[in-house]
Design a protein around this motif. Structure first.
Motif, PDB file in Angstrom:
ATOM      1  N   GLU A  34      38.743  54.361  44.575  1.00 37.03           N
ATOM      2  CA  GLU A  34      38.419  54.667  43.066  1.00 37.03           C
ATOM      3  C   GLU A  34      37.775  53.139  42.540  1.00 37.03           C
ATOM      4  OE1 GLU A  34      41.075  56.974  40.798  1.00 37.03           O
ATOM      5  OE2 GLU A  34      41.870  57.217  42.648  1.00 37.03           O
ATOM      6  N   SER A  35      37.031  53.579  41.788  1.00 39.25           N
ATOM      7  CA  SER A  35      37.127  52.202  40.630  1.00 39.25           C
ATOM      8  C   SER A  35      37.794  51.904  39.851  1.00 39.25           C
ATOM      9  CB  SER A  35      35.967  52.207  40.046  1.00 39.25           C
ATOM     10  OG  SER A  35      35.166  53.116  39.583  1.00 39.25           O
ATOM     11  N   ILE A  36      38.257  50.869  39.107  1.00 38.03           N
ATOM     12  CA  ILE A  36      38.916  50.113  38.298  1.00 38.03           C
ATOM     13  C   ILE A  36      38.165  50.358  37.250  1.00 38.03           C
ATOM     14  CG2 ILE A  36      40.176  49.220  36.853  1.00 38.03           C
ATOM     15  CD1 ILE A  36      40.763  47.181  39.447  1.00 38.03           C
ATOM     16  N   GLN A  37      38.250  50.967  35.812  1.00 40.80           N
ATOM     17  CA  GLN A  37      38.054  51.478  34.481  1.00 40.80           C
ATOM     18  C   GLN A  37      38.772  50.290  33.637  1.00 40.80           C
ATOM     19  OE1 GLN A  37      38.625  55.463  33.972  1.00 40.80           O
ATOM     20  NE2 GLN A  37      37.009  55.766  34.190  1.00 40.80           N
ATOM     21  N   GLY A  38      37.314  50.410  33.081  1.00 41.09           N
ATOM     22  CA  GLY A  38      37.695  49.574  32.148  1.00 41.09           C
ATOM     23  C   GLY A  38      37.210  47.724  32.153  1.00 41.09           C
ATOM     24  N   GLU A  39      37.660  46.722  31.151  1.00 46.24           N
ATOM     25  CA  GLU A  39      36.914  46.088  31.267  1.00 46.24           C
ATOM     26  C   GLU A  39      37.594  44.825  30.797  1.00 46.24           C
ATOM     27  OE1 GLU A  39      32.983  45.767  31.194  1.00 46.24           O
ATOM     28  OE2 GLU A  39      32.898  47.483  31.142  1.00 46.24           O
ATOM     29  N   PRO A  40      36.767  43.471  30.582  1.00 46.32           N
ATOM     30  CA  PRO A  40      38.046  42.345  30.571  1.00 46.32           C
ATOM     31  C   PRO A  40      38.354  42.013  28.891  1.00 46.32           C
ATOM     32  CG  PRO A  40      36.220  41.896  31.774  1.00 46.32           C
ATOM     33  CD  PRO A  40      36.397  43.194  31.848  1.00 46.32           C
ATOM     34  N   LEU A  41      39.511  41.987  29.020  1.00 47.11           N
ATOM     35  CA  LEU A  41      40.259  42.015  27.642  1.00 47.11           C
ATOM     36  C   LEU A  41      39.566  41.325  26.243  1.00 47.11           C
ATOM     37  CD1 LEU A  41      42.029  42.657  25.265  1.00 47.11           C
ATOM     38  CD2 LEU A  41      43.965  40.994  26.180  1.00 47.11           C
ATOM     39  N   PRO A  42      38.319  39.860  26.546  1.00 44.02           N
ATOM     40  CA  PRO A  42      37.922  39.146  26.225  1.00 44.02           C
ATOM     41  C   PRO A  42      36.707  39.963  25.206  1.00 44.02           C
ATOM     42  CG  PRO A  42      38.488  37.519  27.377  1.00 44.02           C
ATOM     43  CD  PRO A  42      38.531  39.350  28.384  1.00 44.02           C
ATOM     44  N   VAL A  43      36.077  41.128  26.725  1.00 43.49           N
ATOM     45  CA  VAL A  43      34.484  41.615  25.861  1.00 43.49           C
ATOM     46  C   VAL A  43      35.211  42.434  24.757  1.00 43.49           C
ATOM     47  CG1 VAL A  43      33.819  43.767  26.634  1.00 43.49           C
ATOM     48  CG2 VAL A  43      34.308  41.581  28.423  1.00 43.49           C
ATOM     49  N   PHE A  44      35.633  43.357  24.144  1.00 48.03           N
ATOM     50  CA  PHE A  44      36.450  43.829  23.368  1.00 48.03           C
ATOM     51  C   PHE A  44      36.349  43.499  21.766  1.00 48.03           C
ATOM     52  CE2 PHE A  44      37.980  45.932  26.759  1.00 48.03           C
ATOM     53  CZ  PHE A  44      37.833  47.070  26.690  1.00 48.03           C
ATOM     54  N   LYS A  45      36.822  43.659  20.737  1.00 44.84           N
ATOM     55  CA  LYS A  45      35.525  44.060  19.845  1.00 44.84           C
ATOM     56  C   LYS A  45      37.075  43.773  18.646  1.00 44.84           C
ATOM     57  CE  LYS A  45      31.927  45.593  17.531  1.00 44.84           C
ATOM     58  NZ  LYS A  45      31.317  45.903  19.176  1.00 44.84           N
ATOM     59  N   GLU A  46      37.708  42.854  17.296  1.00 40.59           N
ATOM     60  CA  GLU A  46      38.481  42.880  16.828  1.00 40.59           C
ATOM     61  C   GLU A  46      38.899  44.191  16.910  1.00 40.59           C
ATOM     62  OE1 GLU A  46      37.836  39.758  13.706  1.00 40.59           O
ATOM     63  OE2 GLU A  46      38.374  38.282  15.113  1.00 40.59           O
ATOM     64  N   GLY A  47      39.891  44.802  16.055  1.00 41.75           N
ATOM     65  CA  GLY A  47      40.169  46.410  15.906  1.00 41.75           C
ATOM     66  C   GLY A  47      40.075  47.024  16.957  1.00 41.75           C
ATOM     67  N   THR A  48      39.953  46.623  17.935  1.00 41.52           N
ATOM     68  CA  THR A  48      40.191  48.013  19.548  1.00 41.52           C
ATOM     69  C   THR A  48      41.319  47.849  20.026  1.00 41.52           C
ATOM     70  OG1 THR A  48      38.148  46.443  19.861  1.00 41.52           O
ATOM     71  CG2 THR A  48      38.634  48.266  21.416  1.00 41.52           C
ATOM     72  N   ILE A  49      41.534  49.347  20.028  1.00 40.49           N
ATOM     73  CA  ILE A  49      42.825  49.232  20.897  1.00 40.49           C
ATOM     74  C   ILE A  49      42.424  50.344  22.202  1.00 40.49           C
ATOM     75  CG2 ILE A  49      44.929  51.570  19.950  1.00 40.49           C
ATOM     76  CD1 ILE A  49      44.527  51.255  17.513  1.00 40.49           C
ATOM     77  N   GLY A  50      43.370  49.572  23.157  1.00 43.32           N
ATOM     78  CA  GLY A  50      42.876  49.886  24.121  1.00 43.32           C
ATOM     79  C   GLY A  50      44.553  49.666  24.721  1.00 43.32           C
ATOM     80  N   ARG A  51      44.370  49.951  26.263  1.00 43.94           N
ATOM     81  CA  ARG A  51      45.374  49.973  26.963  1.00 43.94           C
ATOM     82  C   ARG A  51      45.345  49.465  27.773  1.00 43.94           C
ATOM     83  NH1 ARG A  51      45.569  55.647  29.244  1.00 43.94           N
ATOM     84  NH2 ARG A  51      44.687  54.821  31.471  1.00 43.94           N
ATOM     85  N   ILE A  52      46.441  48.591  29.249  1.00 46.31           N
ATOM     86  CA  ILE A  52      46.554  47.718  29.358  1.00 46.31           C
ATOM     87  C   ILE A  52      46.135  48.399  31.305  1.00 46.31           C
ATOM     88  CG2 ILE A  52      47.251  45.837  31.073  1.00 46.31           C
ATOM     89  CD1 ILE A  52      48.577  44.733  28.433  1.00 46.31           C
ATOM     90  N   VAL A  53      45.066  48.257  31.990  1.00 48.38           N
ATOM     91  CA  VAL A  53      44.899  49.232  33.439  1.00 48.38           C
ATOM     92  C   VAL A  53      45.275  48.349  34.714  1.00 48.38           C
ATOM     93  CG1 VAL A  53      43.637  50.861  32.046  1.00 48.38           C
ATOM     94  CG2 VAL A  53      42.663  48.915  33.340  1.00 48.38           C
ATOM     95  N   HIS A  54      44.949  46.814  34.156  1.00 48.07           N
ATOM     96  CA  HIS A  54      45.071  46.029  35.654  1.00 48.07           C
ATOM     97  C   HIS A  54      45.593  44.562  34.935  1.00 48.07           C
ATOM     98  CE1 HIS A  54      42.710  44.056  38.528  1.00 48.07           C
ATOM     99  NE2 HIS A  54      43.503  44.244  38.869  1.00 48.07           N
ATOM    100  N   ILE A  55      46.015  44.677  35.938  1.00 42.94           N
ATOM    101  CA  ILE A  55      46.731  42.808  35.888  1.00 42.94           C
ATOM    102  C   ILE A  55      45.845  41.948  36.875  1.00 42.94           C
ATOM    103  CG2 ILE A  55      47.763  41.210  35.193  1.00 42.94           C
ATOM    104  CD1 ILE A  55      49.481  42.607  32.845  1.00 42.94           C
ATOM    105  N   GLU A  56      44.832  40.790  36.668  1.00 43.92           N
ATOM    106  CA  GLU A  56      44.948  40.190  38.700  1.00 43.92           C
ATOM    107  C   GLU A  56      45.885  39.204  38.647  1.00 43.92           C
ATOM    108  OE1 GLU A  56      41.866  41.377  40.455  1.00 43.92           O
ATOM    109  OE2 GLU A  56      42.816  39.815  41.637  1.00 43.92           O
ATOM    110  N   ASP A  57      46.027  39.454  39.702  1.00 42.29           N
ATOM    111  CA  ASP A  57      47.357  38.059  40.837  1.00 42.29           C
ATOM    112  C   ASP A  57      47.112  36.975  40.836  1.00 42.29           C
ATOM    113  OD1 ASP A  57      46.748  39.543  42.740  1.00 42.29           O
ATOM    114  OD2 ASP A  57      48.076  40.144  43.282  1.00 42.29           O
ATOM    115  N   GLU A  58      45.245  36.907  41.166  1.00 46.24           N
ATOM    116  CA  GLU A  58      44.541  36.230  41.527  1.00 46.24           C
ATOM    117  C   GLU A  58      43.579  35.378  40.153  1.00 46.24           C
ATOM    118  OE1 GLU A  58      43.974  35.434  45.727  1.00 46.24           O
ATOM    119  OE2 GLU A  58      43.631  36.794  45.514  1.00 46.24           O
ATOM    120  N   PRO A  59      43.839  34.300  40.336  1.00 46.69           N
ATOM    121  CA  PRO A  59      44.339  32.933  40.964  1.00 46.69           C
ATOM    122  C   PRO A  59      45.506  32.733  40.276  1.00 46.69           C
ATOM    123  CG  PRO A  59      43.268  31.656  39.114  1.00 46.69           C
ATOM    124  CD  PRO A  59      42.782  32.728  39.704  1.00 46.69           C
ATOM    125  N   ASP A  60      46.950  31.990  40.912  1.00 47.30           N
ATOM    126  CA  ASP A  60      48.091  31.753  40.773  1.00 47.30           C
ATOM    127  C   ASP A  60      48.672  31.554  39.175  1.00 47.30           C
ATOM    128  OD1 ASP A  60      50.933  32.673  42.084  1.00 47.30           O
ATOM    129  OD2 ASP A  60      50.917  30.946  42.722  1.00 47.30           O
TER     130      ASP A  60
END
Lengths: 470, 345, 257
Positions: free
Chosen positions: B175-201
């Motif tokens: 499956e592909s991950i839906q959603g976009e990196p946090l900085p893409v969204f504008k102020e006021g956006t409400i969203g849900r964290i769907v993924h946290i990348e574990d690299e780089p350490d």
């Protein structure tokens, strides 16, 4: 094969449902429960926790009073145990050791037992048994009921609650405070008590470190050696206080090692074990006094005593045998002492102490009598003691001191003996209990060998530094 | 008899020796052990993964890119790449390396094991979050397909790993991950964290230190080149864009947005009343089950009961029982505070 | 259908599951019925045990005291009862050691009666475990203990409604003062001999998607083992990935008859 079909369907369904199965099921059960309870439960009073409970809890877990109350209670329990056990212990040893033992031996000889058999049975097996009972029974019969009363009342979970943060920092569980305190009574009982810890990792930590609680079998050794060698350093009026202080420092050193080793274990060998913490604070309930006393005697004291006896009897036999069986012209004991003297010296101990600790694995209570017997035997002091292989103790502390000094003991030997008495392998009862509780040879070996290695290292370093400085 | 000083010296020498040999990760013993691991199979698999991730992100890698991304000698890498070409795992295309179909399947298999193993670590062991990746990195080369299948079955064929990454199926579907990196969204956006990348350490550790949870709702209040500020579960977070870039957000639909009255249980004060609205997805395995069994379930009323002398743990009144849990666990339990005026009835 | 199951269990009297119990280390030579005692920690379960058997088992005010089972016995009429005290647990859904001991005993040991001890002053919380046990076994008695404490906290319980809702007999007791113990003993007898037939409550509030999955799996299990009384519980555990149950399904262990 048909069963695999069920499993395949189940695997398929699990993939479809995804992660939340357990959550949803639990929620479902609880909402059923709420409906049922709503139909049949009527609360008139306040549903909050019972007033008395809550106000008592506010005190015993308060920032100001929480710790002082805990320390006070533990000190009172230990004090009552040590002081209270003196008199019955004396009576028991007079009866079992000074009256029955000679009678048994004489009677058996007079009805025609060979000397070696009477010696083996009554100087060896019986004496060790009697010794363990006389020294072990009274303190345990006081300590465990007191502890059980606290437990039944409901105080102990509060103590765990107060102390959890300290133990958490060492990667351990708050309830370890209780198993540790229980260890002051008896390590085997402390290990059994770790059952109250439901998280596997924390339970193993509590089991492995329980040995660092100075148990009832070791307090007398500490007190005796401290009063002979350390008390003597101070003027008469202060000697009691100084020796008490030194014993307490050893006990505190044990607590310190508990934390250090817990931390080390949680960061290394036990790293991946599952860890969790939840603790119910149950309502306080007044204990049913006599019943509690009775059941704790049956449940804990007698069971532990029985196990100790099972292990002490063969130890008595071994002690008698190694002192009486000769190869060439020396006894096994002599030979062992000679060979271990060098190693003992490096550790700031001596061969006698090491041999005593080897044969006295079953019970720490018989270490001092064995040391005295072996010392008298190896330096051939005449007029003292009861003969080869017959453990004994003297009523007078100073006479005991004389014997030990004749055996070459110095202040260093005494200090290191106190350290070694804290840091060495658990007694065989405890080792057996650890195996029964963990069902793992690996953890049993770690729990047994780790403190021994630590004892060697600490004694070694103390001895070298001592010799360089003094 | 030697002098005590000599003994002490010998002793120190032995201790130093043991430390040099066995010191965790840096010790000679571990290095030797690791160096044996760098056999060609491991290298091939690592390179396949790199290629997969690059292609997944729309980039392509050249041999030089691969050489510069590892600390293994170039000569070995070149040999390995040649070997991979011979085995038809890769193709060359204008100097860039492309995965063949075989190569893609192989890469997905490795990724499947890696993510399954992270799932296993999170559910069934007590290893810390920050150790998962490194352990899985070793295990992914060890399991054969039968073992992988058993592992997947034991775990209930999970679809996502604990970081929110999809786990490829046995047949290589992903499956592909839906959603976009946090900085893409504008102020006021409400969203849900769907993924946290574990690299780089380094960045992952920073995110861990911030204590953000997958599944949490976030409300972005400031977003510029310097920093991104957002609210989540009653706390305020300030991240640098480079860090925030490793957090993936899915914008919430209108009907999914609830009132901003979600707090962590660790935030509950004395004399406040609250209702449990869930346990964070970050709380897993045994401890999650235990909390549920103890009655920390949806819609349960909860109050702060006692605070231990050192502030942690705290006991909460749940369904008429005082249950103590550590603050580290309390922060995974999400609550909704009940207004005090409703208290009187 | 329940009627016939109960009868057949008692025709061969008294032990429906001798081999299963033997495997769990229970000596049943001298008893007619095996009774399991389950309940949350801190509900006075051990006190009930002592009140029934007269045995002085230690009763700590400690969550999770009895990790291993304690056993005792008593007689009522001409029947001998073996009583097994299970570890106190909050649930049977997790994998901790004590929960496994309790769960395995009820599931594989198939005791003739399971007595569930609950704290009357905190009934709602205790029902979590009760409802789970009722998924596993049909023959259960609810011992509503600590009634004295509940009274002090001004909590009243309508035990008849409760019995109706749960579908099993409910006996209010105060085990410390032995109140209600006689009635408990005779009710156990009635359930064991089949005089009282339970119609236990089954968990209802399950989301549809999960319920469908459970039913699908249930049908499958019942197709293979038509006589199994707790197919739903087994389905629940399979879907939760319980390794012990998966193993048991592989070997067919839970069908001992």
């Amino acid at each position: 094969m048909k069963n695999n079909k069920i499993l395949n369907i189940s695997n398929d369904l699990r993939w479809q449902i995804g992660d939340g199965f357990h959550d949803k099921l639990t929620e479902g059960i609880y909402s059923d429960a709420a409906q049922i309870a709503q139909n049949s439960v009527f609360k008139k009073g306040q549903t909050k926790r019972f007033r008395f409970d809550r106000s008592l809890d506010k005190i015993v877990t308060s920032k100001i009073w929480g710790f002082p109350i805990m320390i006070l209670i533990l000190s009172v329990v230990l004090w009552l145990t040590i002081i209270g056990a003196n008199y019955p212990s004396g009576l028991l040893s007079e009866l079992l050791l000074d009256t029955i033992q000679p009678w048994l031996k004489e009677t058996s000889l007079s009805i025609g037992f060979p000397i070696w058999l009477a010696g083996f049975l009554f100087d060896g097996v019986y004496l060790a048994l009697a010794w363990v009972i006389a020294v072990m029974l009274p303190p345990m019969a006081i300590f465990f009921p007191l502890f059980t009363l606290l437990e039944d009342f409901g105080y102990l979970p509060r103590a765990a609650f107060n102390l959890d943060n300290l133990f958490k920092k060492a990667g351990a569980h708050g309830k370890q405070a209780l198993t540790m305190s229980m260890g002051f009574g008896c390590n085997a009982a402390g290990v059994v008590a770790t059952r109250i810890i439901d998280s596997p990792r924390e339970r193993l930590i509590a089991i492995i470190t329980n040995n660092f609680s100075l148990c009832n079998g070791r307090w007398p050794t500490q007190i005796l050696i401290a009063s002979i060698f350390i008390g003597a350093l101070a003027p008469q009026s202060l000697s009691g206080a100084l020796s008490t202080l030194s014993v307490i420092s050893i006990a505190l050193l044990g607590v310190f090692f508990t934390f250090v080793v817990s931390y080390f274990l949680s960061k290394t060998v036990l790293k991946g074990e599952v860890s969790s913490f939840t603790l119910e604070l149950p309502p306080y309930r007044p204990p049913i006094f006599w019943k509690t006393i009775y059941t704790s005697l049956i449940d804990r004291t007698l069971i532990v005593l029985w196990r100790a006896c099972v292990f002490a009897a063969p130890a008595g036999a071994v002690i008698w045998l190694i002192s009486n069986v000769t190869f060439g012209d020396t006894t096994i004991a002599h030979w062992l002492i000679e060979n271990l003297n060098g190693f003992g010296f490096i550790l700031g101990l001596n061969g006698v102490i090491l041999v005593a600790y080897i044969v006295a694995i079953p019970a720490n209570e018989i270490v001092i009598p064995t040391i005295l017997m072996l010392t008298v035997m190896s330096v051939s002091i005449s007029g003292v003691g009861e003969g080869n292989g017959v453990m004994f103790e003297l009523d007078s502390v100073s006479a005991t001191g004389e014997i030990l000094k004749a055996g070459g003991w110095t202040l260093l030997t005494a200090v290191n003996l106190m350290v070694f008495s804290l840091l060495h392998n658990p007694c065989s009862t405890t080792i057996y209990t650890i195996y029964k509780e963990t069902k793992s040879i690996k953890w049993t070996v770690i729990a047994s060998v780790l403190p021994l290695i630590m004892g060697f290292v600490v004694c070694f370093v103390v001895a070298q530094v001592w010799r360089i400085l003094l | 008899m030697e002098s005590p000083l000599t003994y002490l010296l010998y002793f120190l020498l032995i201790i130093t020796g043991l430390i040099v040999v066995f010191y965790p990760n840096g010790g000679i013993y571990w290095r030797l052990k690791n160096s044996f691991k760098n056999d060609s199979k491991t290298l091939i698999e690592d390179i396949l993964k790199k290629l997969y991730h690059a292609e997944d992100g729309g980039n392509s890698l050249s041999t030089n890119d691969i050489i510069s991304s590892t600390n293994i000698r170039p000569k070995i890498i070149i040999e390995i790449i040649a070997q991979m070409k011979a085995n038809e795992l890769i193709n060359f295309n204008n100097g860039n390396i492309k995965l063949t179909e075989n190569g893609m399947d192989y890469a997905l298999k490795i990724i499947r094991v890696h993510r399954l193993w992270e799932k296993y670590l999170s559910e069934k062991t007590g290893f810390d979050k920050k150790d998962w990746h490194d352990i899985a990195e070793k295990m992914e080369h060890k399991l054969d397909s039968q073992q992988t299948k058993e592992l997947a079955n034991d775990l209930g064929n999970p679809r996502f790993d604990p970081h929110g990454d999809p786990i490829p199926t046995e047949f290589g579907e992903i499956e592909s991950i839906q959603g976009e990196p946090l900085p893409v969204f504008k102020e006021g956006t409400i969203g849900r964290i769907v993924h946290i990348e574990d690299e780089p350490d380094i960045i992952y550790k920073q995110i861990l230190a911030e204590d953000l949870h997958i599944g949490s709702h976030v409300h972005i209040v400031e977003n510029n080149e310097k920093r991104i500020v957002f609210h989540s579960e009653g706390e305020e977070y300030i991240l640098a864009p480079i860090v925030a870039n490793n957090i993936t957000i899915l914008q919430l639909l209108k009907e999914e947005i609830s009132e901003e009255n979600t707090f962590r249980l660790s935030n509950l004060k004395e004399n406040e009343q609250a209702k449990i609205i869930g346990i964070s997805n970050e709380c897993r395995g045994e401890i999650r089950r235990r909390l549920l069994d103890l009655g920390f379930v949806l819609n349960t009323k909860i109050e702060l009961d006692l605070i231990s002398p050192m502030n942690n743990p705290r006991s909460y009144l749940v369904r008429d029982t005082a249950i103590a849990i550590r603050n580290e666990q309390a922060k995974y339990i999400l609550i909704e505070k009940i207004k005090n005026d409703a208290n009187s009835n | 259908m329940m009627q016939t199951v109960t009868k057949s269990a008692c025709e061969s009297c008294e032990h429906s599951n001798a081999s299963g119990l033997k495997k769990l280390g229970i000596n049943i030579d001298n008893s007619d019925f095996v009774v399991a005692l389950a309940g949350n920690p801190n509900t006075g379960k051990s006190t009930v045990f002592n009140a029934l058997t007269g045995l002085r088992q230690h009763t700590g005010n400690w969550p999770g005291k009895t990790v291993t089972r304690a056993e005792g016995g008593y007689s009522f009429g001409d029947k001998k009862y073996k009583l097994v005290d299970l570890p106190g647990t909050y649930s049977l859904l997790s994998t901790s050691q004590d929960e496994e001991v309790a769960r395995n005993f009820i599931l594989f040991g198939k005791p003739d009666v399971t007595v569930i001890v609950v704290d009357a002053s905190r009934l709602e919380r205790n029902l979590n475990l009760v409802l789970q046990i009722l998924e596993i076994t049909d023959k259960a008695v609810l011992c509503l203990n600590l009634m004295d404490e509940a009274k002090r906290m001004e909590i009243e319980i309508d035990d008849r409604t409760l019995a109706r809702d749960l579908g099993i007999p409910v006996i209010p007791t105060s085990a410390r003062s032995k109140e209600g113990i006689q009635q408990l003993i005779s009710t156990i007898h009635q359930v064991a001999t089949g005089e009282i037939i339970c119609k236990p409550h089954r968990i209802k509030n399950v989301p549809k998607q999960i319920n469908n999955a459970i039913e699908k799996l249930c049908t499958e299990i019942e197709k293979e083992y038509p006589n199994i009384p707790n197919s739903r519980w087994i389905a629940l555990r399979l879907l939760d990935g319980d390794e012990r149950i998966i193993e048991a399904v592989k070997t067919g262990e839970f069908i001992t008859e």
